[in-house]
Design a protein around this motif. Structure first.
Motif, PDB file in Angstrom:
ATOM      1  N   SER A 107      -4.827   6.069   6.138  1.00 58.73           N
ATOM      2  CA  SER A 107      -5.318   5.751   4.801  1.00 58.73           C
ATOM      3  C   SER A 107      -5.129   4.261   4.482  1.00 58.73           C
ATOM      4  O   SER A 107      -6.027   3.609   3.927  1.00 58.73           O
ATOM      5  N   CYS A 141       0.825  -1.212   0.000  1.00 60.20           N
ATOM      6  CA  CYS A 141       0.000   0.000   0.000  1.00 60.20           C
ATOM      7  C   CYS A 141       0.861   1.266   0.000  1.00 60.20           C
ATOM      8  O   CYS A 141       0.460   2.307  -0.535  1.00 60.20           O
ATOM      9  N   ASN A 162      -7.964   1.176   4.036  1.00 61.60           N
ATOM     10  CA  ASN A 162      -7.982   0.311   2.855  1.00 61.60           C
ATOM     11  C   ASN A 162      -7.941  -1.168   3.236  1.00 61.60           C
ATOM     12  O   ASN A 162      -8.502  -2.013   2.539  1.00 61.60           O
ATOM     13  N   LEU A 173      -3.421   5.780  -2.316  1.00 64.98           N
ATOM     14  CA  LEU A 173      -3.457   5.792  -0.856  1.00 64.98           C
ATOM     15  C   LEU A 173      -2.524   6.851  -0.265  1.00 64.98           C
ATOM     16  O   LEU A 173      -2.663   7.223   0.899  1.00 64.98           O
TER      17      LEU A 173
END
Length: 967
Positions: free
Chosen positions: A81, A35, A85, A41
């Motif tokens: 963030s 990520c 996710n 993101l």
């Protein structure tokens, strides 16, 4: 590894984040790393960590990498963030709480700061604090930032109003309600308060440094602030205390939060939306600085803060006095004094007025409200406070200390300084015992957000003491030099030529202190002596005013009269007004009527008066009751104003833009017809209702001195015009000049006018411009011009929708008429055909016309040829204006041929904006060298080029050139 982390984030945050990362299983840890490679993101704002560095890192190494690439705040935002996710709900809740710590701490700090400022604000004994209920308060505060009905949210809001009406309080309440979580939660993450009087003493700093003042134990999250400017609100309080140099507009743009600059430049860049373009600004200012703000701000939204409403003032007075009847009686009197009632929109003025009146009532059983002025209230207010105060000052030091205090107030007024530091008080040698007493009496108060600073509890206290400085003895000015009386003259001249409210109020107080009994009160209670030379110095100042044109210098006559009325000293008012020759007054309220009735009767040499009356004046009352007392008062005041015309020397009166009823107009006209009235010129433009103009018959019939009447811009109609024209025919009427521009006159009216012109030889000048006269109207008018009894000399028909047929009627009339010498036909579409018809009369040597204006009449060179032929035969025409016609060079050539004729008498020729080119200059040059009559030539707005101007210049230098003026 831990030392590297500590460089970027504190130990507590480091340990917390490391525990979250170590709590992830192996799959979650790998997903977290992946990520960190996703631009979505990372919001597209953050730098991506190389995969080679991330791939084999454990939680501790990964935290170290995060610290190298991101700030502390950014690390937590990226972590949140990614956790969102990965659907790690519980961890998201914890991270959000940590992210909100900055905001929570700041909100708590700002709430504590505002509450401390309010706690430190002293309220006088007896003052009543009227507070809105919370629900209503929230609604009002919310509307500040959502005032546009269209739904747009303005980014710059200005709260403007006079001193003490609650602008700062309202702004602080908005901040408090934000800090408490009631308002603006979805719009603003941070609200900053910038006090102008606090920052103006700062030398150089940075914008970031200003914001750091409210973060004493940590650094503001600058990355967050810069990345989300739309979430910021800046409250800029007291703009009037900032001096903005005039050359700031030339400063280069600035967007750097860390650039060291003078504080006024930082505020300039903030106001101009250069530092934080997306932020919202909430600015408070006194009204007199609004113009300066309008020049600085982009699309500002101005909100007028009016303070106490009428209902609030009534509630205050009733609660203060306890007795409702007494309170309402006092309030009725205060309402009559419009200035004082306006001041009472400020709560502290309400307190001062109420406490003063209460003290006077208790002091004197014979107390009368009617004897009070605004100045006397302030004198007795200070007297009442010091009558019961214990001040450890010697009898010798009292007068000196008062002068020093008043000097401090006066100097502050000159420099727009309403906040004073300890050094200011020491510099003035004010004793601590006096300062302490001023604090205890609520004349001075400490400034809550500025250590050691003091201010007057209400600005009017400083204004009054500043005015008092010039009334007390001594010769030293408040600034040392110039002398006090010279400083006073500058102050009064500026105040009476300026709309700055506090200067006006200061001048009012200064004149009010001339009232005899007030000087005694000041000397008895405050032990300070009023100067015995004030009256003489004021009379000297008034004489000096006569040395320049006060009318053209925007002199505020009405405010000058209000100041004189404040003295209530008729002998002094008579002396100071004796040189006055002109005055300009707008009577729009009860105070203005009262002031005018008091002062005008003392203007014995007044020659010219403009008087616009819009205050309702009651009809004459037949009975007298308590309810009609105010009505009778107004009627008598209006009678006093009208009597000026039969007891004075007024030759010119302009009543334009007045609203009068039949009764008040009739009273005026009765005075104007008096045998003692010396009026010669009367102007009544835009008077309403128009029907009251019928009362002018009284004047026209009875005053033979009246020779000029201007009724322009009135839709006269048949009844009014018929009555006036009928009166003009009367032998007692001596009217010579009649102006009826823009009166919407109909054909029926022209019949009456034509009849008037044939039955009297007195009317010599008539202006009918801007009426739809048209050709039929000219035909009716010209029937009277041919009559042997018609004595008309000047006729103005500009912009009357005339065409070529009108010129035929006028031409026939000019052949018969022996008196008409001036004819103005400008801005009518006559064309060359019309000029040709007109020239049939002009060509006749017996035509007496001397001045002809044909500017803007659609003429070309053909029309000029006709005029040139006429000028060769008629030697009476001296002035010809052909401006704004398509004359061109060919037309000038025709005119020049006529001007070369030795018998041509033309001395003035207008050719402005006639599409002339350099080629015509050679012909004009020849005329300038030979003409014996041409002295004025207008060639403005023609493209003659340097070559053409050079040719003309050579002709002008010749000794044979008679030209005196070239335009």
């Amino acid at each position: 590894m831990s030392s590297s982390v500590n460089v970027y984030i504190n130990n507590g945050s480091c340990d917390k984040l490391l525990s979250y990362l170590m709590g992830l299983d192996q799959l979650q840890l790998e997903e977290f790393k992946l990520c960190l490679q996703s631009p979505e993101l990372l919001f597209g704002n953050f730098q991506k960590i190389p995969w080679a560095n991330l791939k084999a890192s454990d939680p501790a190494n990964m935290l170290s990498l995060l610290g190298e690439y991101f700030s502390e705040r950014q690390i937590w935002e990226v972590t949140l963030s990614i956790f969102e996710n990965m659907n790690l709900t519980s961890l998201c809740v914890e991270v959000r709480a940590i992210l909100n710590v900055h905001q929570r701490r700041y909100r708590e700090r700002m709430k504590a700061k505002i509450l401390m400022m309010w706690d430190n604000m002293p309220w006088p004994e007896g003052h009543i604090y009227l507070r809105n209920v919370t629900e209503k308060e929230h609604k009002e505060l919310k509307s500040l930032l959502y005032p546009n009905r269209m739904g747009a949210q303005p980014q710059t809001i200005v709260l403007e109003g006079v001193a003490g009406v609650g602008k700062t309080t309202l702004a602080m309440k908005a901040m408090l309600h934000w800090a408490e979580g009631f308002l603006f939660q979805q719009r603003f993450s941070y609200v900053f308060f910038i006090s102008c009087h606090k920052v103006k003493e700062v030398k150089d700093t940075t914008f970031a440094g200003l914001l750091s003042w409210d973060w004493p134990d940590s650094q503001p999250p600058f990355e967050e602030l810069m990345s989300h400017p739309e979430r910021l609100l800046f409250v800029i309080d007291g703009f009037e205390e900032m001096d903005m140099p005039s050359n700031l507009d030339a400063s280069p743009p600035c967007t750097d939060w860390f650039q060291r600059l003078p504080v006024h430049r930082i505020l300039f860049y903030l106001l101009r939306k250069e530092l934080v373009p997306g932020a919202t600004l909430l600015i408070t200012t006194k009204e007199y600085r609004t113009k300066d703000l309008k020049k600085l701000l982009l699309d500002p939204w101005f909100v007028q803060i009016s303070g106490f409403t009428e209902g609030d003032r009534e509630e205050y007075f009733i609660r203060y006095f306890g007795d409702q009847n007494k309170a309402k009686k006092i309030l009725r009197w205060v309402r009559k004094n419009e200035n004082l009632f306006y001041f009472c929109s400020a709560p502290m003025v309400c307190w001062a007025v109420c406490s003063c009146l209460k003290w006077q009532m208790a002091r004197s059983p014979c107390f009368q409200l009617s004897t009070q002025t605004t100045t006397s209230l302030y004198v007795y207010f200070f007297s009442s406070l010091f009558a019961k105060a214990e001040v450890s000052l010697s009898a010798q030091s009292w007068p000196e200390q008062w002068i020093l205090l008043c000097s401090l107030a006066a100097e502050g007024m000159w420099f727009r300084n309403f906040t004073f530091a300890k050094e200011d008080l020491k510099h003035r040698h004010l004793e601590a015992s006096l300062i302490d007493t001023l604090f205890s009496l609520n004349i001075l108060r400490k400034v809550s957000d500025c250590d050691g600073c003091v201010t007057f509890t209400h600005q009017s206290f400083q204004v009054f003491l500043g005015a008092m400085f010039y009334a007390l003895g001594g010769t030293k000015g408040s600034m040392g030099s110039p002398a006090k009386h010279e400083e006073m003259k500058v102050l009064l001249t500026d105040a009476l030529a300026d709309t700055n409210f506090y200067w006006n109020q200061m001048a009012l107080f200064f004149f009010g202190l001339l009232k005899r009994n007030l000087a005694g009160e000041l000397e008895a209670t405050l032990r300070c002596k009023v100067s015995r030379r004030i009256t003489d110095e004021l009379l000297e100042w008034a004489e000096e005013l006569g040395s320049y044109d006060i009318v053209s210098n925007c002199f505020e006559f009405l405010h000058f009269f209000e100041c004189l009325y404040e003295t209530q000293e008729e002998n002094f008012v008579r002396q100071i007004l004796s040189p006055l020759l002109e005055a300009d007054l707008d009577i729009f309220g009860n105070l203005q009527l009262q002031v005018a009735s008091f002062c005008l009767k003392h203007c014995q040499r007044l020659n010219k008066l403009r008087l616009s009356v819009t205050v309702p004046i009651p009809q004459t009352e037949l009975t007298f009751t308590t309810e009609t007392l105010d009505s009778h008062s107004k009627i008598h005041q209006w009678q006093d104003v009208c009597s000026v015309f039969c007891h004075g020397n007024v030759r010119e009166l302009d009543m334009s833009n007045s609203k009068l009823n039949a009764s008040s107009m009739k009273k005026l006209c009765y005075e104007l017809r008096s045998p003692r009235c010396k009026l010669q010129r009367l102007t009544c433009k835009s008077v309403s209702p128009v029907r009251v103009l019928k009362e002018l018959v009284l004047v026209l019939h009875g005053n033979q001195r009246l020779t000029h009447l201007n009724l322009s811009s009135n839709n006269l109609g048949i009844p009014v015009s018929t009555m006036i024209f009928k009166t003009l025919r009367h032998s007692a009427c001596n009217l010579q000049y009649l102006c009826l521009e823009k009166c919407q006159l109909s054909a029926a009216v022209y019949r009456g006018l034509a009849s008037c012109l044939t039955s009297t030889q007195r009317t010599t000048r008539l202006c009918l411009g801007f009426n739809p006269l048209q050709d039929d109207g000219v035909r009716l008018l010209c029937s009277s011009l041919t009559h042997p009894e018609c004595a008309l000399q000047r006729l103005v028909l500009w912009f009357c929708q005339l065409g070529a047929p009108s010129c035929k009627y006028l031409s026939d009339a000019l052949l018969e008429n022996k008196s008409l010498t001036h004819l103005n036909l400008r801005r009518n579409s006559l064309g060359d055909e019309g000029v040709k018809l007109l020239c049939e009369a002009l060509s006749c040597p017996d035509c007496r016309l001397q001045n002809l204006d044909l500017s803007g009449c659609s003429l070309t060179a053909g029309g000029c040829q006709e005029l040139a032929n006429a000028l060769r035969h008629n030697h009476n025409v001296k002035i010809l204006d052909l401006g704004s016609n398509d004359v061109r060079d060919d037309g000038v050539i025709h005119l020049c041929e006529a001007l070369k004729d030795p018998s041509c008498a033309l001395n003035t020729l207008g050719l402005e904006k006639c599409n002339l080119m350099p080629a015509c200059c050679q012909h004009l040059s020849s005329v300038l060298g030979s003409s014996k009559s041409l002295v004025h030539l207008n060639l403005l707005q023609n493209d003659l080029e340097p070559s053409g101007v050079g040719i003309l210049w050579k002709a002008l230098k010749k000794s044979t050139c008679k030209l005196q003026k070239l335009g």
